[in-house]
Design an enzyme around this catalytic site. Structure first.
Site, PDB file in Angstrom:
ATOM      1  N   ASP A 168       0.859  -1.172   0.000  1.00 27.91           N
ATOM      2  CA  ASP A 168       0.000   0.000   0.000  1.00 27.91           C
ATOM      3  C   ASP A 168       0.906   1.236   0.000  1.00 27.91           C
ATOM      4  O   ASP A 168       2.134   1.136   0.136  1.00 27.91           O
ATOM      5  CB  ASP A 168      -0.949  -0.031   1.215  1.00 27.91           C
TER       6      ASP A 168
HETATM    7  C1  GLC Z   1      -4.320   4.310  -0.173  1.00 32.16           C
HETATM    8  C2  GLC Z   1      -5.220   3.156   0.193  1.00 32.16           C
HETATM    9  C3  GLC Z   1      -5.323   2.101  -0.882  1.00 32.16           C
HETATM   10  C4  GLC Z   1      -5.205   2.752  -2.247  1.00 32.16           C
HETATM   11  C5  GLC Z   1      -3.806   3.312  -2.367  1.00 32.16           C
HETATM   12  C6  GLC Z   1      -3.584   4.027  -3.706  1.00 32.16           C
HETATM   13  O1  GLC Z   1      -3.559   4.696   0.932  1.00 32.16           O
HETATM   14  O2  GLC Z   1      -4.969   2.489   1.417  1.00 32.16           O
HETATM   15  O3  GLC Z   1      -6.561   1.417  -0.697  1.00 32.16           O
HETATM   16  O4  GLC Z   1      -5.441   1.794  -3.269  1.00 32.16           O
HETATM   17  O5  GLC Z   1      -3.474   4.196  -1.306  1.00 32.16           O
HETATM   18  O6  GLC Z   1      -4.412   5.148  -3.796  1.00 32.16           O
END
Ligand code: GLC
Length: 747
Positions: free
Chosen positions: A291
């Site tokens: 993430d």
């Molecule tokens: C965010 C979220 C994730 C998302 C990613 C990209 O922090 O936790 O669900 O897909 O970043 O935006």
């Protein structure tokens, strides 16, 4: 394969055509030629969104930086880059000087729609219709591909039992079995008919999917986002992993690691999750992406001394791509050269990423037809599906004296509440390219109804979402006193929902509560429409409103759908997939709870319970009403004796005892009252939606392998124990008595 025509269409860039004489599988040859730096680039993801700020000169400078890094071959994939022209521009720059012509991969959070926005995932799960979820995901994929996106960070499959956690909106509620069905359906919707085949190139209108957040992110302690998720391995196996396993079985192309730790190891560095479970047990070849910044966050977790250490831990655990923190870009090459990251580990990650790109069709045609967007985005059939999905997601919680549907002959209706005409809030969180101005708000949706039914529709917000407005309140009350019925649209602004938006108190904002109480005091019939993303504590609403309908954040066509339901043109058929607590003090609260050694006995303080509230939720999982009523017969079984390896079959008759057609969701629950470990008081076994005309009776059949009565142990093995099982059927507001079944020991 010649894709010169595409590049040539980018005449301004006057790019040389790159010829891909593609062998059947370009990956081995590519991998063999790549330098360590080129390999690290494939594992590096950065933001790639088109600069769209107010200052054109600043935008041009930002875009130039993006193109310079693309030409340098520094980025293997981009987050947030969308729009056919913009992604083509980035792709052309990537290929222009790329030694090996490896295209970039464009990813975006297409969670519940790209430009046509569907109900939020939690709302959509209330339809209890995985096929619907598959259809909406397919439309989202079609629109996103037209915009140059080839990878979505969806479905979010985290089981959540705590509405204080803002991200409960992104999943499918509290039940592992229902969550698993929606996870698989959404993966198939995004990836298409070849979803289960990792080697097949996706159709040109489908997306690579990503099961997230792996794992147990929904167990955040205190419902506080990014907090630890301290769960037993048994609960991890039985509650949080099943939807991920279902996604893996559906061929999901990628997994995203969760921010939280699992068993004291952050998911991004967890060899248990990323190797023992994902690779060794589930045999998934999917790519694992961290993430956002989660690799660097291993330092804050306290398991890495610095970002170099974090990069080593994450790559070796099995995190293939570093999202947006450059820990791999800054340190991986040196770690390989210093022998701290074996080249085979690096190569394995790069190979998975190259195969992901191949699956996305990038080695066939990395460019996007720029004429598609105008034809595909917000297509009428997409809007029609959004309207259907919003209708099927709505849950009628209460309907005293059949207040709904709105009666013929109404003279004057007041539409009030601060969300009654908000185009942006109705789209909900994670609304991708959805535009508030393209939404049908409740007001816009009700206007045609008022014209058709010849009633005077009056609109007065009555307050702001989070602030009182005395003048507005006075106007609303004045209108209320003259109205035949009041429709109050209240709930959550979308900025209170989703990521990083946990709430310690889950009530309606005080100004909205005050508006409702003042409206109630007028004595007029009060219909409360909830535009919410999560369960709220709604005891006052439950006690005082005449009708309560959850419209959720219903998406682009939410207002049209609301009019369809309020008018009676459509019968509400949603059922809750998450429990509504009476107050936050009851949390965590979920239907499939354990009995404990002192099961609750109201009035007996020496049993599990509270002095101030019952332990039951305000509205339970599976609850929902319709504009008609239903009755269930007792459950019938062919035999009460079950043999391992057999099929459990049961039947129940359901009758529409009302005067309108309607849908019911027949739910089958089972309890294992005596086992080698404690088991929940009940668990969802299967369900099916059924439409019945007035007075109609039909038989609903359950047919499920007896093996489905097994439970997962801490190692992930299925355990089927002989003995008693209690089976019952239920609907949105009723249940049958238990039927007692006996599973014989394996001969
Ligand atoms: C965010 C979220 C994730 C998302 C990613 C990209 O922090 O936790 O669900 O897909 O970043 O935006």
């Amino acid at each position: 394969m010649l894709f010169c025509s595409r590049l040539a269409s980018l005449a301004p860039l006057a790019l040389a055509c790159a010829l891909f004489a593609q062998p059947a599988d370009p990956v081995p040859a590519l991998l063999a030629q790549m330098t360590v730096e080129e390999k690290v680039a494939e594992l590096t993801q950065r933001g790639g969104g088109e600069p769209l700020g107010p200052d054109p000169a600043a935008n041009a400078r930002e875009l130039d930086k993006l193109l310079v890094q693309a030409r340098a071959g520094a980025v293997g994939s981009y987050l947030g880059a969308c729009g056919a022209a913009h992604t083509n521009r980035l792709q052309a720059a990537t290929l222009e000087r790329s030694r090996l012509k490896i295209p970039a991969l464009f990813a975006h959070d297409v969670i519940h729609g790209y430009r046509t926005i569907f109900p939020t995932p939690l709302a959509e799960s209330s339809s209890w219709d995985p096929d619907l979820a598959e259809r909406t995901a397919a439309v989202a994929a079609r629109e996103a591909r037209a915009g140059g996106v080839r990878w979505t960070y969806a479905p979010m499959v985290d089981i959540a039992r705590d509405p204080r956690w803002g991200r409960i909106v992104e999943g499918a509620g509290e039940d592992p079995r229902l969550g698993a069905l929606f996870a698989a359906a959404r993966v198939r919707g995004f990836q298409g008919p070849t979803s289960a085949d990792h080697a097949a190139v996706l159709p040109a209108d489908r997306l690579l999917a990503c099961a997230k957040h792996f794992a147990a992110y929904g167990a955040a302690e205190g419902g506080r986002d990014y907090n630890i998720a301290d769960t037993s391995l048994l609960t991890l196996r039985q509650v949080y992993l099943p939807p991920f396993k279902a996604a893996a079985d559906a061929g999901v192309a990628s997994f995203m690691t969760a921010f939280n730790e699992v068993d004291a190891v952050p998911a991004t560095a967890s060899t248990f999750l990323l190797r023992a479970v994902l690779r060794d047990q589930w045999r998934s070849p999917a790519v694992v992406i961290s993430d956002h910044s989660a690799v660097s966050e291993l330092v804050a977790h306290g398991v890495a001394a610095d970002r170099r250490d974090a990069a080593r831990l994450a790559l070796r655990a099995g995190t293939d791509i570093d999202m947006a923190c450059d820990a791999y870009a800054d340190h991986l090459a040196a770690l390989v050269k210093d022998g701290l990251v074996p080249m085979p580990d690096l190569d394995a990650a790069v190979e998975r990423v190259l195969r992901l790109k191949a699956r996305a069709g990038l080695f066939v045609d990395p460019m996007t037809d720029e004429t598609l967007e105008a034809r595909v985005l917000l297509a009428p059939e997409h809007r029609a599906l959004a309207r259907e999905a919003a209708v099927r997601s709505m849950v009628l919680l209460k309907n005293e004296n059949s207040t709904l549907p709105l009666k013929p002959g109404l003279r004057r209706v007041l539409l009030t509440g601060p969300l009654a005409d908000s185009g942006r809030d109705i789209l909900g969180t994670w609304a991708a390219l959805g535009k508030g101005g393209e939404s049908v708000t409740p007001l816009a949706g009700l206007k045609p109804l008022a014209a058709r039914a010849s009633f005077d529709l009056r609109h007065e917000p009555g307050c702001k979402p989070a602030a009182d407005d005395a003048a507005a309140l006075a106007r609303a009350l004045d209108e209320a006193r003259q109205a035949d019925v009041i429709i109050a649209v209240v709930g959550e602004e979308e900025t209170l929902t989703g990521e990083g938006r946990s709430l310690s108190m889950i009530e309606l904002p005080a100004p909205q509560q005050r508006l409702l109480e003042a409206l109630k005091a007028t004595g007029k019939p009060l219909v409360v429409v909830l535009m919410i993303a999560r369960p709220l504590a709604l005891s006052w609403v439950a006690d005082n409103a005449d009708a309560v309908l959850i419209a959720w954040h219903g998406g682009t066509e939410g207002g049209s759908a609301l009019a369809d339901v309020l008018s009676g043109d459509k019968n509400p058929s949603g059922r809750l997939t998450v429990s509504f607590p009476r107050n936050p003090g009851q949390i965590p609260i979920h239907y499939n709870h354990k009995p404990t050694g002192r099961p609750n006995q109201p009035g007996n303080r020496f049993t599990t319970g509270y002095l101030d509230v019952p332990i039951t939720p305000l509205y339970p999982f599976g609850h929902g009403l319709a504009y008609t009523t239903f009755a269930l017969s007792p459950v019938r079984v062919a035999s009460t004796v079950l043999q391992p390896g057999n099929v459990l079959t049961a039947q129940v008759d359901i009758t529409n005892t009302g005067d309108r057609p309607g849908d019911e969701v027949v739910q089958w629950y089972v309890r294992d009252p005596v086992a080698s470990i404690t088991r929940p008081v009940k668990e969802l076994l299967a369900f099916s939606r059924i439409t019945l005309g007035p007075g109609e009776t039909r038989t609903v059949r359950l047919s499920i392998p007896v093996a489905e009565l097994a439970f997962l142990d801490a190692s992930g093995n299925l355990v089927l124990e002989p003995g008693e099982f209690r089976l019952h059927a239920a609907g949105g507001a009723m249940r049958t008595p238990d039927v007692v079944l006996t599973l014989k020991p394996k001969m």
